[in-house]
Motif scaffolding. Structure first.
Motif, PDB file in Angstrom:
ATOM      1  N   ARG A  88      49.322  26.622  40.918  1.00 63.03           N
ATOM      2  CA  ARG A  88      50.020  25.393  41.262  1.00 63.03           C
ATOM      3  C   ARG A  88      49.527  24.864  42.603  1.00 63.03           C
ATOM      4  NH1 ARG A  88      56.095  27.599  40.536  1.00 63.03           N
ATOM      5  NH2 ARG A  88      55.158  29.027  42.057  1.00 63.03           N
ATOM      6  N   ALA A  89      49.507  23.553  42.730  1.00 63.80           N
ATOM      7  CA  ALA A  89      49.184  22.956  44.019  1.00 63.80           C
ATOM      8  C   ALA A  89      50.189  23.459  45.061  1.00 63.80           C
ATOM      9  CB  ALA A  89      49.250  21.431  43.924  1.00 63.80           C
ATOM     10  N   GLY A  90      49.680  23.966  46.168  1.00 60.57           N
ATOM     11  CA  GLY A  90      50.535  24.497  47.219  1.00 60.57           C
ATOM     12  C   GLY A  90      50.696  25.993  47.180  1.00 60.57           C
ATOM     13  N   ASP A  91      50.395  26.626  46.050  1.00 60.24           N
ATOM     14  CA  ASP A  91      50.445  28.091  45.970  1.00 60.24           C
ATOM     15  C   ASP A  91      49.190  28.693  46.588  1.00 60.24           C
ATOM     16  OD1 ASP A  91      52.859  27.983  44.704  1.00 60.24           O
ATOM     17  OD2 ASP A  91      52.143  28.645  42.743  1.00 60.24           O
ATOM     18  N   PRO A  92      49.271  29.926  47.069  1.00 62.59           N
ATOM     19  CA  PRO A  92      48.071  30.575  47.609  1.00 62.59           C
ATOM     20  C   PRO A  92      46.995  30.682  46.533  1.00 62.59           C
ATOM     21  CG  PRO A  92      50.047  31.822  48.178  1.00 62.59           C
ATOM     22  CD  PRO A  92      50.461  30.793  47.161  1.00 62.59           C
ATOM     23  N   PRO A  93      45.739  30.421  46.889  1.00 64.88           N
ATOM     24  CA  PRO A  93      44.664  30.562  45.897  1.00 64.88           C
ATOM     25  C   PRO A  93      44.467  32.012  45.498  1.00 64.88           C
ATOM     26  CG  PRO A  93      43.760  30.200  48.093  1.00 64.88           C
ATOM     27  CD  PRO A  93      45.238  30.013  48.204  1.00 64.88           C
ATOM     28  N   VAL A  94      43.932  32.213  44.323  1.00 64.44           N
ATOM     29  CA  VAL A  94      43.564  33.546  43.862  1.00 64.44           C
ATOM     30  C   VAL A  94      42.090  33.517  43.466  1.00 64.44           C
ATOM     31  CG1 VAL A  94      45.878  34.067  43.031  1.00 64.44           C
ATOM     32  CG2 VAL A  94      44.198  33.087  41.458  1.00 64.44           C
ATOM     33  N   SER A  95      41.466  34.659  43.519  1.00 61.78           N
ATOM     34  CA  SER A  95      40.076  34.739  43.082  1.00 61.78           C
ATOM     35  C   SER A  95      39.806  36.151  42.604  1.00 61.78           C
ATOM     36  CB  SER A  95      39.116  34.369  44.219  1.00 61.78           C
ATOM     37  OG  SER A  95      39.235  35.284  45.289  1.00 61.78           O
ATOM     38  N   ALA A  96      38.749  36.287  41.845  1.00 59.49           N
ATOM     39  CA  ALA A  96      38.381  37.596  41.312  1.00 59.49           C
ATOM     40  C   ALA A  96      36.868  37.700  41.326  1.00 59.49           C
ATOM     41  CB  ALA A  96      38.925  37.766  39.895  1.00 59.49           C
ATOM     42  N   LYS A  97      36.349  38.647  42.081  1.00 62.93           N
ATOM     43  CA  LYS A  97      34.905  38.797  42.188  1.00 62.93           C
ATOM     44  C   LYS A  97      34.339  39.755  41.158  1.00 62.93           C
ATOM     45  CE  LYS A  97      34.758  42.412  45.796  1.00 62.93           C
ATOM     46  NZ  LYS A  97      35.989  43.031  45.412  1.00 62.93           N
ATOM     47  N   ASP A  98      35.231  40.516  40.504  1.00 63.39           N
ATOM     48  CA  ASP A  98      34.792  41.452  39.475  1.00 63.39           C
ATOM     49  C   ASP A  98      35.958  41.736  38.534  1.00 63.39           C
ATOM     50  OD1 ASP A  98      36.480  43.235  40.867  1.00 63.39           O
ATOM     51  OD2 ASP A  98      34.803  44.102  41.985  1.00 63.39           O
ATOM     52  N   ALA A  99      35.704  42.570  37.516  1.00 67.41           N
ATOM     53  CA  ALA A  99      36.726  42.856  36.512  1.00 67.41           C
ATOM     54  C   ALA A  99      37.946  43.542  37.123  1.00 67.41           C
ATOM     55  CB  ALA A  99      36.131  43.716  35.398  1.00 67.41           C
ATOM     56  N   THR A 100      37.708  44.413  38.085  1.00 66.10           N
ATOM     57  CA  THR A 100      38.819  45.142  38.702  1.00 66.10           C
ATOM     58  C   THR A 100      39.760  44.193  39.432  1.00 66.10           C
ATOM     59  OG1 THR A 100      37.468  47.129  38.961  1.00 66.10           O
ATOM     60  CG2 THR A 100      39.420  46.954  40.346  1.00 66.10           C
ATOM     61  N   SER A 101      39.197  43.271  40.201  1.00 62.99           N
ATOM     62  CA  SER A 101      40.062  42.332  40.924  1.00 62.99           C
ATOM     63  C   SER A 101      40.716  41.328  39.990  1.00 62.99           C
ATOM     64  CB  SER A 101      39.276  41.617  42.024  1.00 62.99           C
ATOM     65  OG  SER A 101      38.139  40.965  41.508  1.00 62.99           O
ATOM     66  N   LEU A 102      40.031  40.962  38.908  1.00 65.99           N
ATOM     67  CA  LEU A 102      40.653  40.082  37.920  1.00 65.99           C
ATOM     68  C   LEU A 102      41.845  40.778  37.274  1.00 65.99           C
ATOM     69  CD1 LEU A 102      40.742  37.476  36.255  1.00 65.99           C
ATOM     70  CD2 LEU A 102      39.127  38.530  34.659  1.00 65.99           C
ATOM     71  N   ARG A 103      41.689  42.045  36.961  1.00 64.14           N
ATOM     72  CA  ARG A 103      42.792  42.824  36.377  1.00 64.14           C
ATOM     73  C   ARG A 103      43.995  42.811  37.304  1.00 64.14           C
ATOM     74  NH1 ARG A 103      44.863  48.077  35.724  1.00 64.14           N
ATOM     75  NH2 ARG A 103      45.130  48.681  33.525  1.00 64.14           N
ATOM     76  N   ALA A 104      43.751  43.004  38.597  1.00 62.58           N
ATOM     77  CA  ALA A 104      44.840  43.017  39.566  1.00 62.58           C
ATOM     78  C   ALA A 104      45.509  41.656  39.672  1.00 62.58           C
ATOM     79  CB  ALA A 104      44.299  43.449  40.931  1.00 62.58           C
ATOM     80  N   VAL A 105      44.713  40.594  39.671  1.00 60.64           N
ATOM     81  CA  VAL A 105      45.258  39.235  39.753  1.00 60.64           C
ATOM     82  C   VAL A 105      46.158  38.935  38.561  1.00 60.64           C
ATOM     83  CG1 VAL A 105      44.581  36.809  39.501  1.00 60.64           C
ATOM     84  CG2 VAL A 105      43.474  38.236  41.222  1.00 60.64           C
ATOM     85  N   LEU A 106      45.706  39.300  37.380  1.00 62.66           N
ATOM     86  CA  LEU A 106      46.484  39.035  36.166  1.00 62.66           C
ATOM     87  C   LEU A 106      47.769  39.858  36.134  1.00 62.66           C
ATOM     88  CD1 LEU A 106      43.499  38.903  33.669  1.00 62.66           C
ATOM     89  CD2 LEU A 106      44.982  36.975  34.270  1.00 62.66           C
ATOM     90  N   LEU A 107      47.687  41.108  36.553  1.00 63.63           N
ATOM     91  CA  LEU A 107      48.879  41.958  36.559  1.00 63.63           C
ATOM     92  C   LEU A 107      49.891  41.499  37.600  1.00 63.63           C
ATOM     93  CD1 LEU A 107      47.303  45.512  36.111  1.00 63.63           C
ATOM     94  CD2 LEU A 107      48.743  44.279  34.467  1.00 63.63           C
ATOM     95  N   ALA A 108      49.429  40.846  38.650  1.00 62.60           N
ATOM     96  CA  ALA A 108      50.339  40.387  39.703  1.00 62.60           C
ATOM     97  C   ALA A 108      51.092  39.125  39.319  1.00 62.60           C
ATOM     98  CB  ALA A 108      49.553  40.148  40.992  1.00 62.60           C
ATOM     99  N   ALA A 109      50.616  38.405  38.321  1.00 63.26           N
ATOM    100  CA  ALA A 109      51.264  37.151  37.914  1.00 63.26           C
ATOM    101  C   ALA A 109      52.505  37.441  37.077  1.00 63.26           C
ATOM    102  CB  ALA A 109      50.286  36.303  37.107  1.00 63.26           C
ATOM    103  N   ASP A 110      53.574  36.678  37.312  1.00 68.73           N
ATOM    104  CA  ASP A 110      54.771  36.856  36.487  1.00 68.73           C
ATOM    105  C   ASP A 110      54.781  35.910  35.292  1.00 68.73           C
ATOM    106  OD1 ASP A 110      55.209  34.567  37.958  1.00 68.73           O
ATOM    107  OD2 ASP A 110      57.284  35.033  38.474  1.00 68.73           O
ATOM    108  N   ALA A 111      53.811  34.989  35.222  1.00 71.13           N
ATOM    109  CA  ALA A 111      53.641  34.109  34.065  1.00 71.13           C
ATOM    110  C   ALA A 111      52.178  33.672  34.035  1.00 71.13           C
ATOM    111  CB  ALA A 111      54.560  32.895  34.156  1.00 71.13           C
ATOM    112  N   ILE A 112      51.577  33.720  32.839  1.00 74.92           N
ATOM    113  CA  ILE A 112      50.167  33.360  32.686  1.00 74.92           C
ATOM    114  C   ILE A 112      50.076  32.261  31.629  1.00 74.92           C
ATOM    115  CG2 ILE A 112      47.850  34.190  32.155  1.00 74.92           C
ATOM    116  CD1 ILE A 112      48.862  37.032  32.840  1.00 74.92           C
ATOM    117  N   PHE A 113      49.671  31.076  32.047  1.00 76.07           N
ATOM    118  CA  PHE A 113      49.644  29.890  31.187  1.00 76.07           C
ATOM    119  C   PHE A 113      48.256  29.735  30.577  1.00 76.07           C
ATOM    120  CE2 PHE A 113      53.244  29.470  33.844  1.00 76.07           C
ATOM    121  CZ  PHE A 113      54.167  28.671  33.176  1.00 76.07           C
TER     122      PHE A 113
END
Length: 236
Positions: A88-113
């Motif tokens: 969302r505009a105004g939310d902190p950006p997220v990024s993933a440089k590899d599969a491990t960090s992408l996994r962490a980003v996805l698991l940290a989200a409480d909703a994935i659209f």
């Protein structure tokens, strides 16, 4: 005003809308039709929904040409679109440089659209990535699935979830107010899809459809393609 009927993947909606004023001024035709999951759009053409132009993945256009549903001579690549993350505009950006960090980003989200995980290019890919990362079951209850990426992004923009995330094609993120492109998927999880235009064999306005394809793929539209999120350029 008469219309040119389009069936298109949602990835091309922003670009088509940016080209529409020039096309209407030149031809006197407005552009109307459906933008959505590419599989659903191809099925509409197969079932006889009237269309003058289709914009789908290159693979689907090739199949439609093999089936005699689009004119092979009209086929033209528009450019590649990457699958990306959105916040969302105004939310902190997220990024993933590899599969491990992408996994962490996805698991940290409480909703994935996400778009349709069975009929849309990005949605099918998201489902594949979740399975490959071993978290499909973990996030199943958090997936918010919509018919196409544009709809998913509009709902992401409006959600009250605390840590929402979106994943769809970059063009659909860029063209939606209230969400921000937050990085493409990392190597090994990435997907860049070629989008291609063609004229159906039963088109009622084939000359005008060919003109729209020429405008979409012209060197003059290079900047518009880039702004819309197409990462590889074409020239005519």
């Amino acid at each position: 005003m008469k219309t040119l009927n389009i069936l298109s993947g949602g990835a091309a909606q922003g670009l088509v809308h940016s080209i529409a004023p020039a096309f209407e001024a030149e031809t006197g035709l407005s552009i109307a039709g459906d933008f959505g999951a590419v599989g659903a759009m191809a099925d509409k053409l197969r079932t006889g929904v009237p269309a003058d132009i289709v914009i789908l993945t290159a693979a689907l256009i090739t199949k439609l040409a093999d089936d005699g549903l689009v004119l092979r001579s009209s086929i033209a690549d528009i450019g590649r679109v990457e699958t990306a993350l959105a916040v969302r505009a105004g939310d902190p950006p997220v990024s993933a440089k590899d599969a491990t960090s992408l996994r962490a980003v996805l698991l940290a989200a409480d909703a994935i659209f996400v778009p349709d995980i069975k009929a849309s290019t990005a949605g099918i890919h998201v489902a594949k990535v979740l399975a490959e990362l071993g978290i499909a079951d973990d996030v199943a209850g958090r997936l918010k699935i919509f018919p196409n990426g544009a709809t998913a992004m509009r709902h992401l923009a409006a959600t009250n979830d605390r840590r929402p995330l979106g994943c769809t094609q970059s063009t659909e993120i860029i063209s939606t107010q209230g969400v921000v492109l937050s990085g493409i998927l990392p190597p090994g999880c990435d997907l860049a899809t070629m989008y291609t235009a063609a004229v159906p064999t039963q088109a009622a306005s084939a000359p005008q459809a060919l003109r729209l394809i020429a405008l979409l793929t012209s060197s003059d539209a290079s900047e518009l393609r880039s702004k819309a999120g197409f990462v590889s350029d074409v020239t005519s």
